[in-house]
Design an enzyme around this catalytic site. Structure first.
Site, mmCIF file in Angstrom:
data_model
loop_
_atom_site.group_PDB
_atom_site.id
_atom_site.type_symbol
_atom_site.label_atom_id
_atom_site.label_comp_id
_atom_site.label_asym_id
_atom_site.label_seq_id
_atom_site.Cartn_x
_atom_site.Cartn_y
_atom_site.Cartn_z
ATOM 1 N N TYR A 144 21.629 -25.802 53.485
ATOM 2 C CA TYR A 144 22.929 -26.095 54.090
ATOM 3 C C TYR A 144 22.681 -26.806 55.413
ATOM 4 O O TYR A 144 21.869 -26.339 56.215
ATOM 5 C CB TYR A 144 23.704 -24.797 54.326
ATOM 6 C CG TYR A 144 25.068 -24.963 54.948
ATOM 7 C CD1 TYR A 144 25.293 -24.601 56.273
ATOM 8 C CD2 TYR A 144 26.134 -25.471 54.219
ATOM 9 C CE1 TYR A 144 26.544 -24.742 56.856
ATOM 10 C CE2 TYR A 144 27.402 -25.614 54.787
ATOM 11 C CZ TYR A 144 27.597 -25.246 56.104
ATOM 12 O OH TYR A 144 28.840 -25.385 56.673
ATOM 13 N N ASP A 239 15.726 -29.698 59.558
ATOM 14 C CA ASP A 239 16.932 -29.076 60.090
ATOM 15 C C ASP A 239 16.527 -27.707 60.642
ATOM 16 O O ASP A 239 16.401 -26.744 59.888
ATOM 17 C CB ASP A 239 17.993 -28.954 58.991
ATOM 18 C CG ASP A 239 19.222 -28.211 59.485
ATOM 19 O OD1 ASP A 239 20.219 -28.150 58.733
ATOM 20 O OD2 ASP A 239 19.189 -27.663 60.607
ATOM 21 N N LYS A 267 22.743 -23.572 67.540
ATOM 22 C CA LYS A 267 22.703 -22.109 67.707
ATOM 23 C C LYS A 267 22.031 -21.689 69.017
ATOM 24 O O LYS A 267 22.624 -21.748 70.080
ATOM 25 C CB LYS A 267 22.058 -21.468 66.473
ATOM 26 C CG LYS A 267 22.875 -21.751 65.186
ATOM 27 C CD LYS A 267 22.262 -21.126 63.971
ATOM 28 C CE LYS A 267 22.922 -21.617 62.697
ATOM 29 N NZ LYS A 267 24.126 -20.856 62.343
HETATM 30 P P1 KE4 Z 1 27.371 -25.540 62.395
HETATM 31 O O1 KE4 Z 1 28.122 -26.828 62.137
HETATM 32 O O2 KE4 Z 1 27.961 -24.378 61.629
HETATM 33 O O3 KE4 Z 1 27.167 -25.228 63.865
HETATM 34 O O4 KE4 Z 1 25.864 -25.728 61.836
HETATM 35 C C1 KE4 Z 1 25.676 -26.120 60.496
HETATM 36 C C2 KE4 Z 1 24.289 -25.717 60.061
HETATM 37 C C3 KE4 Z 1 23.314 -26.697 59.939
HETATM 38 N N1 KE4 Z 1 22.053 -26.387 59.553
HETATM 39 C C4 KE4 Z 1 21.706 -25.098 59.279
HETATM 40 C C5 KE4 Z 1 20.310 -24.791 58.849
HETATM 41 C C6 KE4 Z 1 22.666 -24.065 59.391
HETATM 42 O O5 KE4 Z 1 22.319 -22.793 59.092
HETATM 43 C C7 KE4 Z 1 23.975 -24.371 59.795
HETATM 44 C C8 KE4 Z 1 25.063 -23.325 59.914
HETATM 45 N N2 KE4 Z 1 24.696 -22.010 59.555
HETATM 46 C C9 KE4 Z 1 25.758 -21.174 59.010
HETATM 47 C C10 KE4 Z 1 25.105 -19.852 58.616
HETATM 48 N N3 KE4 Z 1 24.481 -19.949 57.342
HETATM 49 C C11 KE4 Z 1 26.901 -21.017 59.938
HETATM 50 C C12 KE4 Z 1 27.858 -19.889 59.590
HETATM 51 C C13 KE4 Z 1 29.193 -20.408 59.166
HETATM 52 O O6 KE4 Z 1 29.263 -21.396 58.406
HETATM 53 O O7 KE4 Z 1 30.186 -19.783 59.595
#
Ligand code: KE4
Length: 430
Positions: A144, A239, A267
């Site tokens: 993701y 990533d 994060k």
């Molecule tokens: P954000 O756009 O949610 O800040 O980041 C996207 C993203 C990109 N790359 C990786 C490896 C990530 O884990 C994420 C976002 N992680 C999720 C948890 N699996 C965020 C939680 C959510 O979607 O509410």
């Protein structure tokens, strides 16, 4: 456990917010029941609107590596907020955090701050496309990279949790430019490259995957991708939104000794404030506007409050490298306790762990990719989640997520987690 106020808030929220939440995985759809609404948090604990306390094993999906409301981060935020939260103009802190990230992560020669991991990843692939003049990308099933259109093909995290790894609303044209391969399958990647000669701009992956549950790279997988990208002129993007500054100060690339061309971050670098970043080789990053032609922008990118929080966090981690050993010890104690209970109860479940990230998969198969992760019994996981919540332990509300530990966990917390795990397993299997 009384959750009356949370339930009232959730039913009201659904009148004004899609699904009552601002991010799908929070809705507890995959684990049943209704989400609890958090009122406050401190250290290793969350407190919900009904006054229940939970030991926290998500830590806002990674950022709270020092625990919640750490005085260092809080004072940095208050200090910045007092002189206006946003100017929309360059500031000293942006230079300081960029210099610090480039120093800590040597593969990053230049870096651009944005406001989320999604923005970081979508901007990184745009830069790779602009730099190579190629259109296609390769991602891995179960990984993701945020909710940008190009990534919602065989996506992990909330997408698989909601059962929509391929989201409606993503055009066929976009989907055609995203090729997918099974994680840890180097030959599958080579086959895609051979079938799309000189058309692939980049390969983007979680170098340690957390969004199908935790899956580590097979030996030579990362180095194999590195060599393939060198041969084919493809941009290799790690990533590290989840793993950056978590699995080591320099992330997975430091841990495994494989250097990407670009890295995305998020994060932890915001200390809980909305921050993402993408960076890498100078010649790629100099394609980005205003120095290059690849456009990317953001009103609140690099804003003083988020930069202050991020600087306080990164400087603390840099000055206290023993934190990673401390997290390793905490993680070892918890996962060994869980493994002990699994053995005692004669269960063959799989637990994947690296550093302060781990996932207990409700399957007897080893989990090395999306397909094997999906053999997990998600209904049983849902019961386990609820049983742990009832015993005061807050897990990620999906089988297909990693847990994230913080340095705030005490030995007593660890004992409670291990006790709750054993009692919950006994309860759901009785
Ligand atoms: P954000 O756009 O949610 O800040 O980041 C996207 C993203 C990109 N790359 C990786 C490896 C990530 O884990 C994420 C976002 N992680 C999720 C948890 N699996 C965020 C939680 C959510 O979607 O509410």
């Amino acid at each position: 456990m009384n959750t009356q106020i949370s339930q009232e808030l959730f039913s009201k929220a659904q009148n004004f917010i899609p699904g009552g939440v601002n991010s799908p995985v929070r809705a507890f759809k995959a684990v049943g029941g209704k989400p609890i609404f958090i009122q406050s948090a401190k250290g290793a604990y969350l407190f919900d609107e009904d006054g229940n306390r939970y030991i926290e094993l998500i830590n806002s999906w990674g950022p709270m590596i020092l625990g919640h409301a750490h005085e260092l981060i809080e004072s940095a935020i208050w200090g910045a907020v007092k002189t206006s939260p946003s100017f929309g103009a360059p500031t000293r802190r942006e230079v300081e955090i960029a210099e610090l990230i480039c120093h800590i992560v040597p593969s990053i020669e230049k870096v651009r701050m944005v406001n989320s991991g999604t923005e970081a990843c979508m901007s990184a692939i745009r830069a790779a496309r602009g730099y190579t003049g190629r259109a296609k990308i390769i991602k891995f099933e179960g990984c993701y990279h945020g909710h940008a259109d190009s990534f919602l093909i065989a996506a992990g995290s909330g997408a698989i949790t909601m059962g929509s790894p391929d989201s409606p609303g993503v055009t066929t044209g976009t989907a055609l430019d995203t090729l997918t391969a099974p994680y840890n399958d180097l030959q599958a990647v080579q086959n895609l490259v051979d079938a799309n000669k000189n058309q692939i701009a980049c390969i983007i992956l979680e170098p340690v995957a957390g969004n199908m549950g935790l899956v580590t790279p097979a030996p030579d997988f990362l180095s194999g991708l590195r060599q393939l990208c060198n041969r084919e002129g493809i941009v290799l993007i790690f990533d590290e939104v989840m793993t950056g500054f978590r699995l080591a100060l320099g992330g997975v690339q430091e841990l495994y000794g494989v250097t990407p061309d670009m890295t995305t971050l998020g994060k932890i670098i915001g200390g809980g404030m909305p921050v993402g970043a993408y960076g890498g080789k100078r010649e790629i990053m100099d394609c980005i506007s205003p120095v290059g032609k690849v456009y990317q922008a953001g009103t609140l990118s690099g804003n003083p409050v988020a930069m202050a929080a991020g600087l306080a966090m990164l400087r603390h981690l840099q000055a206290n490298p023993q934190i990673y050993k401390q997290l390793e010890t905490i993680s070892y104690k918890i996962t060994q306790g869980i493994r002990g209970s699994i053995e005692k109860l004669g269960l063959g479940y799989t637990l994947n762990q690296i550093g302060s990230m781990f996932t207990l998969f409700f399957t007897n198969q080893t989990v090395t990719n999306f397909e094997s992760a999906k053999t997990s019994d998600t209904a049983l996981f849902g019961k386990y989640f609820q049983a742990m919540l009832k015993r005061g332990v807050y897990l990620a509300p999906s089988q297909f997520e990693s847990l994230f530990l913080s340095t705030a966990l005490s030995d007593d917390d660890i004992k409670q987690i291990i006790w709750a795990n054993e009692e919950s397993l006994k309860e759901i299997l009785s």
